[in-house]
Write a protein that holds these residues in place. Structure first.
Motif, mmCIF file in Angstrom:
data_model
loop_
_atom_site.group_PDB
_atom_site.id
_atom_site.type_symbol
_atom_site.label_atom_id
_atom_site.label_comp_id
_atom_site.label_asym_id
_atom_site.label_seq_id
_atom_site.Cartn_x
_atom_site.Cartn_y
_atom_site.Cartn_z
ATOM 1 N N HIS A 83 -12.435 17.709 33.736
ATOM 2 C CA HIS A 83 -12.334 17.599 32.270
ATOM 3 C C HIS A 83 -13.728 17.601 31.656
ATOM 4 C CE1 HIS A 83 -9.847 16.129 28.691
ATOM 5 N NE2 HIS A 83 -11.079 16.285 28.227
ATOM 6 N N HIS B 64 -16.199 19.536 28.258
ATOM 7 C CA HIS B 64 -16.286 20.430 27.099
ATOM 8 C C HIS B 64 -17.682 21.031 27.154
ATOM 9 C CE1 HIS B 64 -12.544 18.922 25.338
ATOM 10 N NE2 HIS B 64 -12.918 17.757 25.825
ATOM 11 N N ALA C 142 -11.807 21.626 28.844
ATOM 12 C CA ALA C 142 -10.620 21.100 28.167
ATOM 13 C C ALA C 142 -10.572 21.500 26.698
ATOM 14 C CB ALA C 142 -10.561 19.586 28.323
ATOM 15 N N LYS D 35 -3.790 23.602 26.869
ATOM 16 C CA LYS D 35 -4.139 22.225 26.507
ATOM 17 C C LYS D 35 -3.309 21.817 25.299
ATOM 18 C CE LYS D 35 -6.903 18.482 26.203
ATOM 19 N NZ LYS D 35 -8.302 18.448 25.791
ATOM 20 N N HIS E 164 -7.072 11.478 30.067
ATOM 21 C CA HIS E 164 -7.422 10.169 29.507
ATOM 22 C C HIS E 164 -6.355 9.143 29.911
ATOM 23 C CE1 HIS E 164 -10.069 12.856 27.472
ATOM 24 N NE2 HIS E 164 -9.122 13.335 26.680
ATOM 25 N N ASP F 284 -14.904 14.119 30.928
ATOM 26 C CA ASP F 284 -14.985 14.396 29.489
ATOM 27 C C ASP F 284 -16.446 14.653 29.098
ATOM 28 O OD1 ASP F 284 -13.750 14.992 27.135
ATOM 29 O OD2 ASP F 284 -13.205 12.941 26.603
HETATM 30 ZN ZN LIG Z 1 -11.831 16.034 26.271
#
Ligand SMILES: [Zn+2]
Length: 401
Positions: free
Chosen positions: A67, A69, A115, A181, A243, A315
């Motif tokens: 995960h 970005h 993601a 997603k 998450h 993340d």
């Molecule tokens: Zn994310």
């Protein structure tokens, strides 16, 4: 151009599931695939045959961050600078994404799952990373996600409304994205210590996203936290829950039954707990963050015990969560929660590749060679993970063969 045949000789290794610790092993790699794994140190013999030998302490599959970005820069923690980053022209955001993928590979992360970004930069970096000799981590791309109009997620998702528009958008996105997603809930209200908004989609709508994606040959991953959203995601059978804060045992049981994987992403919440000054959190909110992290760790261990497939994602790109480096911190969170090191490394290697449908998820004869060479075994010295000597992402030709 990379030499087509070479060898790697190590003192011990991990195949993605099992730890091989009964003496040295020699790996012969030809055209991006593992031709043979032989017990013993055959360095001299291999060198005599004119084969280049990489000698190290430990070999394992390349790390997977499930995960990230890519177009966001996690090193920037100032909120104003983070907002300005997003306003940059496309070329600069693309260059930022390239730098993220390069940094990930430097850390031994050979594959990331992006993601979502609203510009499709992730799909572009995915293509660039496949070029021979690329110094970027390979990208599995969530492209542009889907969300409810006027709700959270505009930086990474497009709006859908009724069933027709869900079908239309998901079908269209499936043409470009490796996974679909779904933004199922908003973010956590840390001051309140809870997810306070309603889920963006109900069970029927979520099932429609999952089923439409599946008809197009695509899996789904859902941004989701809070009991109500999690119950929907687990029952709808999304591919993975991302998450998943405020998890509960009942939801984990449904996830185990429906084969729903989990990417708990401790990193962004842990950063805000460890550096409350970056956001200006009050002592009360810092207490909430600690409580949320502790409950998350308990449920991670419970998920492991219940047999839920665990992925490991950071993340990266979120405030304070740096591409590549954050993965080692996320590994620390799994270990603190009580997971064994082997299970943690499986989440960061073979479990992710299997979940993504890679034909061979482990280091084995005949498998694509996607690996990271370390100076020593992390089973002896965990810090060795942070000092990769060399990383080999899977070669495009070997993967598609
Ligand atoms: Zn994310």
């Amino acid at each position: 151009m990379e030499q087509q045949t070479f060898a790697v000789v190590v003192d011990s290794w991990f195949d993605g599931e099992a730890h091989h610790d009964s003496g040295p092993a020699s790996f012969l790699v030809r055209d991006g695939r593992i031709e043979a794994i032989t017990a013993g140190d055959h360095s001299e013999d291999l060198a005599r045959r004119g084969i280049a030998v990489h000698r190290g302490g430990f070999l394992m599959p390349g790390l997977v961050d499930a995960h990230v970005h890519l177009f966001l820069d996690g090193a920037t923690v100032d909120a104003k600078l983070r907002a300005e980053h997003l306003k940059q022209p496309l070329d600069q955001l693309t260059e930022a994404a390239r730098a993220s993928a390069r940094q990930a590979l430097t850390c031994g992360v050979t594959l990331v799952r992006d993601a979502g970004d609203r510009h499709g930069i992730n799909n572009r970096i995915r293509a660039e990373a496949m070029a021979p000799g690329s110094d970027l981590a390979r990208v599995r791309s969530g492209g542009l996600g889907v969300k409810r109009a006027k709700r959270y997620g505009a930086f990474m998702a497009t709006d859908v409304a009724d069933a027709d528009s869900i079908r239309r958008s998901v079908t269209e996105l499936a043409g470009a994205n490796d996974e679909i997603k779904l933004i199922l809930t908003g973010i956590i209200d840390f001051d309140a210590g809870a997810v306070t908004d309603e889920p963006q989609f109900d069970l029927e709508e979520t099932r429609l996203v999952v089923d439409t994606a599946r008809e197009c040959g695509r899996n789904t991953f859902a941004h989701c936290s809070g009991a109500r959203g999690l119950a929907i995601a687990a029952r709808a059978g999304v591919g993975s829950i991302e998450h998943g804060f405020f998890m509960d045992r009942g939801t984990l049981e449904v996830m185990a039954e429906n084969g729903v994987a989990w990417t708990p992403t401790f990193a962004p919440v842990h950063f805000q707990w460890a550096h409350p000054e970056a956001v200006g959190w009050s002592a009360n909110t810092v207490g909430n963050l600690r409580r949320i992290l502790d409950a998350h760790a308990e449920h991670l261990l419970l998920a492991h015990q219940l047999g839920v497939t665990l992925l490991l994602g950071t993340d990266a790109g979120s405030m304070g969560v740096e591409h590549g480096r954050a993965l080692f911190e996320e590994i620390d969170r799994y270990l603190e929660a009580g997971l064994p090191l082997a299970a943690t490394l499986t989440a960061a290697t073979a479990a992710a590749r299997r979940h993504f449908g890679c034909d061979d998820s482990r280091l084995a004869g005949g498998a694509p060679f996607d690996a990271v060479l370390l100076p020593a075994s992390p089973f002896v010295d965990l810090a060795a993970l942070r000092r990769p000597m060399r990383a080999w992402p899977a070669q495009a030709a070997a993967v598609s063969a």
